[in-house]
Design an enzyme around this catalytic site. Structure first.
Site, PDB file in Angstrom:
ATOM      1  CG  HIS A 186      29.162  38.353  48.156  1.00 55.45           C
ATOM      2  ND1 HIS A 186      28.504  38.578  49.280  1.00 55.45           N
ATOM      3  CD2 HIS A 186      28.760  39.652  47.598  1.00 55.45           C
ATOM      4  CE1 HIS A 186      28.042  39.360  49.677  1.00 55.45           C
ATOM      5  NE2 HIS A 186      27.919  40.343  48.670  1.00 55.45           N
TER       6      HIS A 186
ATOM      7  N   GLY B 149      44.319  39.647  46.460  1.00 56.63           N
ATOM      8  CA  GLY B 149      43.070  40.592  46.278  1.00 56.63           C
ATOM      9  C   GLY B 149      42.944  40.871  45.020  1.00 56.63           C
TER      10      GLY B 149
ATOM     11  NE  ARG C 211      49.120  39.551  42.755  1.00 60.79           N
ATOM     12  CZ  ARG C 211      48.492  40.390  43.727  1.00 60.79           C
ATOM     13  NH1 ARG C 211      47.968  40.142  44.882  1.00 60.79           N
ATOM     14  NH2 ARG C 211      48.953  41.790  43.559  1.00 60.79           N
TER      15      ARG C 211
ATOM     16  NE  ARG D  11      28.284  41.751  44.299  1.00 61.77           N
ATOM     17  CZ  ARG D  11      27.982  42.970  44.651  1.00 61.77           C
ATOM     18  NH1 ARG D  11      28.669  44.015  44.515  1.00 61.77           N
ATOM     19  NH2 ARG D  11      26.976  43.498  44.946  1.00 61.77           N
TER      20      ARG D  11
ATOM     21  NE  ARG E  57      46.572  40.749  52.294  1.00 62.27           N
ATOM     22  CZ  ARG E  57      46.762  41.438  51.109  1.00 62.27           C
ATOM     23  NH1 ARG E  57      46.019  41.174  50.025  1.00 62.27           N
ATOM     24  NH2 ARG E  57      47.443  42.570  50.841  1.00 62.27           N
TER      25      ARG E  57
ATOM     26  N   GLY F 175      49.518  38.910  48.558  1.00 60.35           N
ATOM     27  CA  GLY F 175      49.256  40.248  48.303  1.00 60.35           C
ATOM     28  C   GLY F 175      50.407  41.172  48.087  1.00 60.35           C
ATOM     29  CB  THR F 176      51.105  44.207  46.524  1.00 58.12           C
ATOM     30  OG1 THR F 176      49.716  44.578  46.302  1.00 58.12           O
ATOM     31  CG2 THR F 176      51.482  42.860  45.322  1.00 58.12           C
TER      32      THR F 176
ATOM     33  CD  GLU G 200      47.753  44.175  54.717  1.00 56.43           C
ATOM     34  OE1 GLU G 200      47.201  43.098  53.962  1.00 56.43           O
ATOM     35  OE2 GLU G 200      47.310  44.786  55.445  1.00 56.43           O
TER      36      GLU G 200
ATOM     37  CG  ASP H 126      54.214  50.792  46.715  1.00 54.54           C
ATOM     38  OD1 ASP H 126      54.079  51.553  47.768  1.00 54.54           O
ATOM     39  OD2 ASP H 126      53.245  49.789  46.490  1.00 54.54           O
TER      40      ASP H 126
END
Length: 235
Positions: free
Chosen positions: A4, A20, A24, A43, A87, A89-90, A179, A204
């Site tokens: 991959h 992710g 970004r 991909r 990582r 991330g959000t 998450e 959020d």
């Protein structure tokens, strides 16, 4: 080259940031890295390597969820020799004292994913961060004048839950945010004996219903990027 990831041997640094969102990853590379080179487009999951303050750093998109990040983390460690994985991330905030755009350092992760139940024959495994990375990120954040929250997060196996109140049980036990990837990252880091940490921005909030846009999530959560990069160069 792995299944991959299209990089050749030596193209990926030992220290890597893992957003992710592949866009970004592109933003981080173009904004913070010197001479970034794209090594992966397989991909559409973009990956770049460049230098940050003289240190070779890579950034690789992982997609969403435990299965997707597991593919990339396995291949990065096994096939490319990555040693430090951060990582960026959000997450959705679960506590009243955590606000949208706050930084969270995930010390450990709970999960409703069955991946470790299968791996450990029905027993529980406690996925935890590497203290080396956790301390480096915390010290870096404090030096920058930020006030990171440190604690456990919940790695959800599904984004849309038929029980919208399920998160409240995790919140009662002090879980900071929800998450979808950390439990897998920490488990694989433990398996291979490497370092891993998740740095999150609250995008959020489950209590206040405040949220940010997809564009904001892609390009404006720069505090966690700076903390991750400046922590990375101390390794």
């Amino acid at each position: 080259m792995s299944i991959h990831i299209g990089a050749k041997e030596g193209q990926i640094a030992e220290t890597i940031l893992l957003p992710g969102d592949p866009l970004r990853a592109k933003f981080i590379a173009e904004t913070f890295l010197e001479n970034p080179v794209c090594y992966n487009e397989v991909r559409g999951m973009l990956g770049y390597t460049g230098t940050y303050k003289g240190k070779k750093i890579s950034v690789q998109g992982t997609g969403m969820g435990v299965p997707s990040i597991s593919i990339y983390v396995n291949e990065l460690i096994r096939d490319y020799g990555v040693k430090n994985l951060i990582r960026v991330g959000t997450a959705g905030g679960m506590q009243e004292d955590i606000k949208v755009r706050d930084l969270v350092l995930a010390m450990s992760s709970h999960t409703d994913s069955a991946i470790n139940k299968v791996r450990f024959n029905g027993l529980d495994f406690a996925p935890t961060a590497s203290f080396k990375l956790l301390k480096a990120a915390y010290d870096t954040a404090v030096e920058k004048g930020y006030s990171p929250k440190v604690g456990s997060v919940f790695t959800a196996d599904s984004f849309y839950n038929d029980n919208p109140e399920a998160w409240k049980q995790w919140a009662k036990f002090g879980t900071l945010a929800v998450e979808m990837e950390t439990a897998a990252l920490y488990t694989l880091a433990a398996k291979y004996g490497v370092n891993a940490l998740t740095i999150l921005t609250i995008s959020d909030h489950l209590i206040t219903a405040e949220e940010t846009t997809s564009e904001e999530r892609q390009t404006t959560f720069t505090k966690m990027m700076e903390v991750a990069l400046d922590a990375a160069i101390t390794l």
